[in-house]
Design a protein around this motif. Structure first.
Motif, PDB file in Angstrom:
ATOM      1  N   MET A 193       0.842  -1.198   0.000  1.00  0.00           N
ATOM      2  CA  MET A 193       0.000   0.000   0.000  1.00  0.00           C
ATOM      3  C   MET A 193       0.876   1.246   0.000  1.00  0.00           C
ATOM      4  O   MET A 193       1.830   1.352   0.769  1.00  0.00           O
ATOM      5  CB  MET A 193      -0.905   0.014   1.235  1.00  0.00           C
ATOM      6  CG  MET A 193      -1.691   1.306   1.407  1.00  0.00           C
ATOM      7  SD  MET A 193      -2.643   1.334   2.936  1.00  0.00           S
ATOM      8  CE  MET A 193      -3.230   3.028   2.878  1.00  0.00           C
ATOM      9  N   ALA A 194       0.546   2.187  -0.863  1.00  0.00           N
ATOM     10  CA  ALA A 194       1.317   3.430  -0.954  1.00  0.00           C
ATOM     11  C   ALA A 194       0.969   4.349   0.213  1.00  0.00           C
ATOM     12  O   ALA A 194      -0.201   4.637   0.457  1.00  0.00           O
ATOM     13  CB  ALA A 194       1.043   4.128  -2.272  1.00  0.00           C
ATOM     14  N   ILE A 195       1.989   4.780   0.938  1.00  0.00           N
ATOM     15  CA  ILE A 195       1.793   5.773   1.989  1.00  0.00           C
ATOM     16  C   ILE A 195       1.913   7.180   1.408  1.00  0.00           C
ATOM     17  O   ILE A 195       1.190   8.093   1.793  1.00  0.00           O
ATOM     18  CB  ILE A 195       2.806   5.573   3.124  1.00  0.00           C
ATOM     19  CG1 ILE A 195       2.547   4.236   3.826  1.00  0.00           C
ATOM     20  CG2 ILE A 195       2.728   6.708   4.142  1.00  0.00           C
ATOM     21  CD1 ILE A 195       3.485   3.953   4.972  1.00  0.00           C
ATOM     22  N   LEU A 196       2.834   7.350   0.459  1.00  0.00           N
ATOM     23  CA  LEU A 196       3.002   8.628  -0.232  1.00  0.00           C
ATOM     24  C   LEU A 196       2.712   8.433  -1.711  1.00  0.00           C
ATOM     25  O   LEU A 196       3.229   7.508  -2.332  1.00  0.00           O
ATOM     26  CB  LEU A 196       4.434   9.153  -0.056  1.00  0.00           C
ATOM     27  CG  LEU A 196       4.858   9.555   1.355  1.00  0.00           C
ATOM     28  CD1 LEU A 196       6.349   9.872   1.390  1.00  0.00           C
ATOM     29  CD2 LEU A 196       4.055  10.748   1.858  1.00  0.00           C
ATOM     30  N   GLU A 197       1.882   9.301  -2.251  1.00  0.00           N
ATOM     31  CA  GLU A 197       1.542   9.227  -3.676  1.00  0.00           C
ATOM     32  C   GLU A 197       1.490  10.645  -4.252  1.00  0.00           C
ATOM     33  O   GLU A 197       0.650  11.456  -3.848  1.00  0.00           O
ATOM     34  CB  GLU A 197       0.198   8.526  -3.851  1.00  0.00           C
ATOM     35  CG  GLU A 197      -0.224   8.349  -5.298  1.00  0.00           C
ATOM     36  CD  GLU A 197      -1.517   7.564  -5.432  1.00  0.00           C
ATOM     37  OE1 GLU A 197      -1.984   7.396  -6.573  1.00  0.00           O
ATOM     38  OE2 GLU A 197      -2.055   7.134  -4.391  1.00  0.00           O
ATOM     39  N   ALA A 200       7.007   1.945   7.968  1.00  0.00           N
ATOM     40  CA  ALA A 200       7.086   3.361   7.603  1.00  0.00           C
ATOM     41  C   ALA A 200       7.662   3.502   6.196  1.00  0.00           C
ATOM     42  O   ALA A 200       8.421   2.649   5.727  1.00  0.00           O
ATOM     43  CB  ALA A 200       7.956   4.124   8.595  1.00  0.00           C
ATOM     44  N   ALA A 201       7.295   4.570   5.514  1.00  0.00           N
ATOM     45  CA  ALA A 201       7.898   4.922   4.233  1.00  0.00           C
ATOM     46  C   ALA A 201       9.129   5.772   4.521  1.00  0.00           C
ATOM     47  O   ALA A 201       9.054   6.732   5.287  1.00  0.00           O
ATOM     48  CB  ALA A 201       6.919   5.698   3.367  1.00  0.00           C
ATOM     49  N   LEU A 202      10.268   5.406   3.929  1.00  0.00           N
ATOM     50  CA  LEU A 202      11.531   6.128   4.141  1.00  0.00           C
ATOM     51  C   LEU A 202      11.970   6.771   2.836  1.00  0.00           C
ATOM     52  O   LEU A 202      12.126   6.091   1.820  1.00  0.00           O
ATOM     53  CB  LEU A 202      12.604   5.156   4.646  1.00  0.00           C
ATOM     54  CG  LEU A 202      14.048   5.673   4.722  1.00  0.00           C
ATOM     55  CD1 LEU A 202      14.152   6.861   5.667  1.00  0.00           C
ATOM     56  CD2 LEU A 202      14.991   4.554   5.154  1.00  0.00           C
ATOM     57  N   VAL A 203      12.154   8.095   2.861  1.00  0.00           N
ATOM     58  CA  VAL A 203      12.653   8.835   1.701  1.00  0.00           C
ATOM     59  C   VAL A 203      13.934   9.539   2.113  1.00  0.00           C
ATOM     60  O   VAL A 203      13.938  10.326   3.074  1.00  0.00           O
ATOM     61  CB  VAL A 203      11.630   9.864   1.191  1.00  0.00           C
ATOM     62  CG1 VAL A 203      12.200  10.623  -0.013  1.00  0.00           C
ATOM     63  CG2 VAL A 203      10.326   9.185   0.808  1.00  0.00           C
ATOM     64  N   THR A 204      15.014   9.249   1.401  1.00  0.00           N
ATOM     65  CA  THR A 204      16.320   9.823   1.700  1.00  0.00           C
ATOM     66  C   THR A 204      16.782  10.707   0.559  1.00  0.00           C
ATOM     67  O   THR A 204      16.734  10.297  -0.610  1.00  0.00           O
ATOM     68  CB  THR A 204      17.367   8.712   1.915  1.00  0.00           C
ATOM     69  OG1 THR A 204      16.949   7.871   2.979  1.00  0.00           O
ATOM     70  CG2 THR A 204      18.720   9.305   2.260  1.00  0.00           C
ATOM     71  N   ASP A 210      15.689   0.817  -1.924  1.00  0.00           N
ATOM     72  CA  ASP A 210      14.967  -0.134  -2.766  1.00  0.00           C
ATOM     73  C   ASP A 210      14.783   0.413  -4.182  1.00  0.00           C
ATOM     74  O   ASP A 210      14.870  -0.323  -5.159  1.00  0.00           O
ATOM     75  CB  ASP A 210      13.585  -0.433  -2.158  1.00  0.00           C
ATOM     76  CG  ASP A 210      13.685  -1.026  -0.766  1.00  0.00           C
ATOM     77  OD1 ASP A 210      14.444  -1.998  -0.593  1.00  0.00           O
ATOM     78  OD2 ASP A 210      13.011  -0.515   0.142  1.00  0.00           O
ATOM     79  N   ARG A 211      14.503   1.720  -4.261  1.00  0.00           N
ATOM     80  CA  ARG A 211      14.391   2.390  -5.556  1.00  0.00           C
ATOM     81  C   ARG A 211      15.095   3.732  -5.468  1.00  0.00           C
ATOM     82  O   ARG A 211      15.105   4.370  -4.421  1.00  0.00           O
ATOM     83  CB  ARG A 211      12.925   2.606  -5.953  1.00  0.00           C
ATOM     84  CG  ARG A 211      12.216   1.323  -6.348  1.00  0.00           C
ATOM     85  CD  ARG A 211      10.819   1.574  -6.895  1.00  0.00           C
ATOM     86  NE  ARG A 211       9.911   2.019  -5.849  1.00  0.00           N
ATOM     87  CZ  ARG A 211       9.243   3.157  -5.862  1.00  0.00           C
ATOM     88  NH1 ARG A 211       9.412   4.008  -6.871  1.00  0.00           N
ATOM     89  NH2 ARG A 211       8.429   3.483  -4.876  1.00  0.00           N
ATOM     90  N   ARG A 212      15.651   4.166  -6.598  1.00  0.00           N
ATOM     91  CA  ARG A 212      16.448   5.384  -6.643  1.00  0.00           C
ATOM     92  C   ARG A 212      15.942   6.299  -7.758  1.00  0.00           C
ATOM     93  O   ARG A 212      15.537   5.824  -8.826  1.00  0.00           O
ATOM     94  CB  ARG A 212      17.925   5.044  -6.904  1.00  0.00           C
ATOM     95  CG  ARG A 212      18.550   4.181  -5.807  1.00  0.00           C
ATOM     96  CD  ARG A 212      19.560   3.208  -6.351  1.00  0.00           C
ATOM     97  NE  ARG A 212      18.976   2.273  -7.290  1.00  0.00           N
ATOM     98  CZ  ARG A 212      18.328   1.153  -6.934  1.00  0.00           C
ATOM     99  NH1 ARG A 212      18.208   0.834  -5.667  1.00  0.00           N
ATOM    100  NH2 ARG A 212      17.802   0.353  -7.850  1.00  0.00           N
ATOM    101  N   LEU A 220       5.522   7.131  -6.013  1.00  0.00           N
ATOM    102  CA  LEU A 220       4.820   6.271  -5.063  1.00  0.00           C
ATOM    103  C   LEU A 220       5.844   5.695  -4.101  1.00  0.00           C
ATOM    104  O   LEU A 220       6.897   5.223  -4.523  1.00  0.00           O
ATOM    105  CB  LEU A 220       4.106   5.112  -5.778  1.00  0.00           C
ATOM    106  CG  LEU A 220       2.878   5.431  -6.638  1.00  0.00           C
ATOM    107  CD1 LEU A 220       2.420   4.169  -7.351  1.00  0.00           C
ATOM    108  CD2 LEU A 220       1.757   5.977  -5.776  1.00  0.00           C
ATOM    109  N   VAL A 221       5.538   5.727  -2.810  1.00  0.00           N
ATOM    110  CA  VAL A 221       6.390   5.094  -1.806  1.00  0.00           C
ATOM    111  C   VAL A 221       5.493   4.225  -0.931  1.00  0.00           C
ATOM    112  O   VAL A 221       4.561   4.729  -0.295  1.00  0.00           O
ATOM    113  CB  VAL A 221       7.138   6.120  -0.941  1.00  0.00           C
ATOM    114  CG1 VAL A 221       8.167   5.398  -0.074  1.00  0.00           C
ATOM    115  CG2 VAL A 221       7.824   7.178  -1.791  1.00  0.00           C
ATOM    116  N   ASP A 222       5.781   2.923  -0.912  1.00  0.00           N
ATOM    117  CA  ASP A 222       4.960   1.977  -0.167  1.00  0.00           C
ATOM    118  C   ASP A 222       5.406   1.856   1.281  1.00  0.00           C
ATOM    119  O   ASP A 222       6.511   2.271   1.656  1.00  0.00           O
ATOM    120  CB  ASP A 222       5.027   0.593  -0.820  1.00  0.00           C
ATOM    121  CG  ASP A 222       4.324   0.542  -2.160  1.00  0.00           C
ATOM    122  OD1 ASP A 222       3.386   1.345  -2.369  1.00  0.00           O
ATOM    123  OD2 ASP A 222       4.705  -0.292  -3.003  1.00  0.00           O
TER     124      ASP A 222
END
Length: 232
Positions: A1-5, A197-201, A213-215, A30-32
């Motif tokens: 499930m996407a937390i951020l879209e 949690a969704a992690l965005v770096t 996981d994705r870049r 999208l970030v799941d």
């Protein structure tokens, strides 16, 4: 499930007596739950602007942001503030620790505004989080007595103590040596995986970006997927 879209998100800043500045141009992302996404790009490419939109600090000029199933345009300003305080953990290159407070007191700071059940347990929760980042024995240390790596781990514990749904890390390893930086990212990956949690770096370091996981690369306000080997 996407937390951020994000769908077609733009950010335009008016410039007096000049053309508007287009910072973001139709960003889709999208970030799941439990996923780690990294974003690289040159200085001034809009990375921090994008992070601020994801963290509900700024609103997009156009497009759509859905945060954990709720379209942001349906939220009032008060609802956005409440959701940001409860569900977003920010980690920055600058630790921003309170100099006169111990490590435990710094970590407990976000719980001063939590619901009563967490407010009254704030020291215990802070100590549990410090133990998780390997600093149980430094709980009563002041920031001035902690190394750079220890200060960053305190900042991470502070960001995670409320169990956020979204973790946003802006150059979280920029002030750290290689080994400590990798350990910090392994910790963040583990927390995201364990808690969903969704992690965005956001990072300039290709080795750190490659751990995700994705870049993506942000260039000219446009977000492009990129393979790990293409980062170097």
């Amino acid at each position: 499930m996407a937390i951020l879209e994000l769908e077609g998100v733009t950010r335009v800043v008016p410039i007096p007596d000049d053309e508007p500045l287009h910072i973001l141009r139709g960003v889709d992302l999208l970030v799941d739950a439990g996923e780690h996404v990294s974003i690289v790009g040159r200085s001034g490419s809009g990375k921090s602007t994008l992070l601020n939109i994801l963290g509900l600090l700024d609103e997009p000029s156009g497009g759509r942001l859905v945060f954990d199933g709720v379209p942001v345009e349906r939220m009032s300003a008060a609802a956005r503030d409440k959701r940001r305080g409860r569900e977003v953990g920010f980690i920055f290159q600058q630790f921003n620790l309170l100099p006169g407070r111990t490590a435990a007191e710094n970590v407990a700071t976000p719980l001063l505004y939590a619901e009563p059940a967490r407010f009254w347990r704030r020291r215990r929760l802070a100590l549990q989080m410090l133990d998780r980042v390997g600093l149980a024995d430094r709980a009563d240390g002041l920031p001035s007595r902690l190394s750079g790596g220890e200060q960053q781990r305190v900042a991470i514990a502070r960001a995670l103590v409320r169990g956020p749904r979204v973790i946003l890390a802006d150059e979280p390893t920029g002030a750290l040596d290689v080994d400590t930086g990798r350990a910090v990212m392994e910790l963040l990956d583990g927390v995201a995986h364990d808690t969903g949690a969704a992690l965005v770096t956001i990072t300039h370091d290709p080795d750190i970006a490659a751990l995700a996981d994705r870049r993506y690369r942000l260039d000219g306000g446009v977000l492009h997927p990129v393979a790990a080997e293409a980062l170097r």
